[in-house]
Design an enzyme around this catalytic site. Sequence first.
Site, PDB file in Angstrom:
ATOM      1  N   GLY A   2       0.832  -1.204   0.000  1.00  0.00           N
ATOM      2  CA  GLY A   2       0.000   0.000   0.000  1.00  0.00           C
ATOM      3  C   GLY A   2       0.867   1.254   0.000  1.00  0.00           C
ATOM      4  O   GLY A   2       1.136   1.824   1.057  1.00  0.00           O
ATOM      5  N   TYR A   3       1.302   1.649  -1.169  1.00  0.00           N
ATOM      6  CA  TYR A   3       2.171   2.825  -1.292  1.00  0.00           C
ATOM      7  C   TYR A   3       1.430   3.982  -1.949  1.00  0.00           C
ATOM      8  O   TYR A   3       1.138   4.989  -1.325  1.00  0.00           O
ATOM      9  CB  TYR A   3       3.430   2.480  -2.097  1.00  0.00           C
ATOM     10  N   SER A   4       1.144   3.826  -3.270  1.00  0.00           N
ATOM     11  CA  SER A   4       0.555   4.939  -4.025  1.00  0.00           C
ATOM     12  C   SER A   4      -0.817   5.334  -3.492  1.00  0.00           C
ATOM     13  O   SER A   4      -1.554   4.501  -2.962  1.00  0.00           O
ATOM     14  CB  SER A   4       0.406   4.552  -5.499  1.00  0.00           C
ATOM     15  N   GLU A  19      14.423  -3.657  -5.556  1.00  0.00           N
ATOM     16  CA  GLU A  19      13.714  -4.018  -6.770  1.00  0.00           C
ATOM     17  C   GLU A  19      14.448  -3.564  -8.021  1.00  0.00           C
ATOM     18  O   GLU A  19      14.227  -4.085  -9.088  1.00  0.00           O
ATOM     19  CB  GLU A  19      12.304  -3.405  -6.743  1.00  0.00           C
ATOM     20  N   SER A  53      -1.442  -3.872  -6.257  1.00  0.00           N
ATOM     21  CA  SER A  53      -1.501  -5.142  -6.987  1.00  0.00           C
ATOM     22  C   SER A  53      -1.827  -6.279  -6.030  1.00  0.00           C
ATOM     23  O   SER A  53      -1.266  -6.364  -4.947  1.00  0.00           O
ATOM     24  CB  SER A  53      -0.167  -5.432  -7.675  1.00  0.00           C
TER      25      SER A  53
END
Lengths: 387, 370
Positions: free
Chosen positions: A121-123, A239, A155
Amino acid sequence: MDFDLTPEEEAFRDEVRAFVGQHLSPEARKDPNFLATWLRAVREKRWVGFNWPAEYGGGGGGIMEQVILKEEMSRAGAPPLGTSMMGLQWVGPALIEYGTEEQKRKFLPDILDSKYQWCTGYSEPGSGSDLASLQCRAVRDGDEYVVNGQKIWTSGASFSKWIILLTRTDFGVANKHDGITCLLVEMDSPGIEVRPIKNMAGSSHFAEVFFEDVRVPVENRLGEEGKGWAVTVSALAHERSGISEVAGLISQLAQVVALAKRTQKNGRPASEDPGIRRRLAKADTIIEGMRLNGQRSLTKQLKGEKLSSETSINKLHRAFLAIELGDLALAIVGSASQYTEKMGEADDDLGGWVSGALGWPAVVIGGGTPNIQRNIIAERILGLPKD
Amino acid sequence: MNFGLTEEQEVLRTVARRFVDERAPMSVVRGIMESPGAFDESLWASIADLGWPGLIVAEEYGGAGLGWVDLVVLLEETGRGLLPAPLISTSLAATAISEFGSDDQKTRFLPSLANGSAIGTLAVLEGSDVLGAKGVALPGVSTDGGYRLNGTKRFVHDAGPASLFIVPFLANATISLAIVESTAGGVTSASRRTMDETKSMGDVTFEDVLVSSGSVLPSGGEPALNRLLDLAAVAVTAEMVGAMDRDLEITTQYAKDRIQFDQPIGRYQGVKHPLAEMYVDLETSRSLMYYAAWCATGAPDDLPRAAARAKAFAGEAFMRIGIDGVQLHGAIGFTAEYDIQLYLKRSKWASIAYGDTDYHYQRVATLGGY
């Protein structure tokens, strides 16, 4: 300068090759329990979380062996080593660096066993490239945080058991990178609502996630309160190394080459068209450039130097290739590429090329858009003023 | 696995950069550009004093006995400074004799190439401008004890200053490589004015030139020619990487210094992003180039592909970097006085030399079995 493997490294490579030869044979793949058998076998080998500390169930392996393992797995077209993708790629490394002893013992073995999925849960609707401007609020209330806000482009949200969540605990900070706190939240907590978003390729892998008075125990905070940005940065840097992607790109290119050879264009195989050949050669060369860039980064890591923003180079090449290989396949197939349903046995899997040509944003935009990568290079490496 | 330089190689880089900065700054380079042939004897003598012409010549023939990875470290630096000197050409001629020559030929020619008293070069291209065996049509007519050459080699690097040419010719439908000295009867060479005035090129004419069989490289067939052309591509790419590096450095500095709309222009993404792209292309060119140089002896079977990839990618990258370097400067970049234009001209020379991007990408496709 020496690109050869040491005898020990060669022995490890041979071990991996023998293993995949045995476990990925055509007969083995026919077994209905193939995937479960595979996952159990690689887990027993301790090849899942190969570089994670052995005390938490990882392999405790070195960097070079890790690269060999990934390369050989990609080359063999192996299934993933685990199904908890986000857990293995992002959450695990962040837990190892910032987690408490209890958190490590609680979560790492489950991730290695792929017991359940994680999402990130970032953006937020107002915080994409400018991630640090995030507004999802967490307020301390006794032994709990109370979370209110919204995340987007999450996602796998609809089938994940846990989310690694960036929240703002302090709205009064001068620097927006301060005051961010990272929480680990169970997705079935009361007050969480997931609404899937359909993407342009037709699938719904990402979603909006809404939080209304969601209560999170303080022991599920990852890192210190207000220091959550460092947790994100470490996960993002992990990443961007990109080495493991090269073998996958090589096999993707091989598929496009095979497509070019069996597809007629202007009365001859498309692979004989000079324009197509040039595009194939350029893709080939950029993939090789990525491999070698990765080896330069790897050499730095082996010498104990920290990787900096140079990994953004391969992220940009990766973005180019994600779009180019899909478009190249469309150019080879021609008008028939516009049909999205398979037309019969004689036809190629046209739908597959379509999703390739439309699926690139997951790679190109996820983890930082190309323009953000360019900002990183220009500001951190070239030393240009921040805008 | 180690993609890094040795301490000795880092020292070579430091020494080379200091030499280029102090002995051949741009003011000196510009002086040499005035002369046709872009050759300065006293500069070449200084270079010879450092042992660079013989860097990759074996010690028993008076060289330093180093390898191609060492040579490309040096060529990155000469490329950075646009150093006008026949260093690549002489190294290639020495390689031809070292790898494909007889002991007699090595004893006779290598010491003088290594100490700089002789300048060598490859004379490959002809009027067809076709690189490689297919472009070699120069006939060698068998005579007593050798061949007679009649014809012209074109676009020969350092044709003017060269005293020794490695010349592929065709006799009985096979390619051979001859060592031809500029003093041999019937040889005429002339420097031509070039777009990149730091690079020397010209045509060499052979009129009834007698090549004794002792001057033909015994192992110098088509595979030898191919290998020399691959190594030539690597050498030019190494200079390209150095030149791109300097072009980016100059342009980045300008973007930090130049103020427009009350800001350094490097703060605008319209300037920042092309500079970032230049960096991406530069570093990827460098990776490809160093691997190709390592292949020269580390993995000779992989050299053709590695060289083609490096030259193709860097050639295209440098063309764009050359243009962006000038463009990001604005009108000042278009002036003769500013150095950035010299790098643009170098990009036009180097991208074509020993095969352009289209040529090498077609090779990459063929070598990959596409």
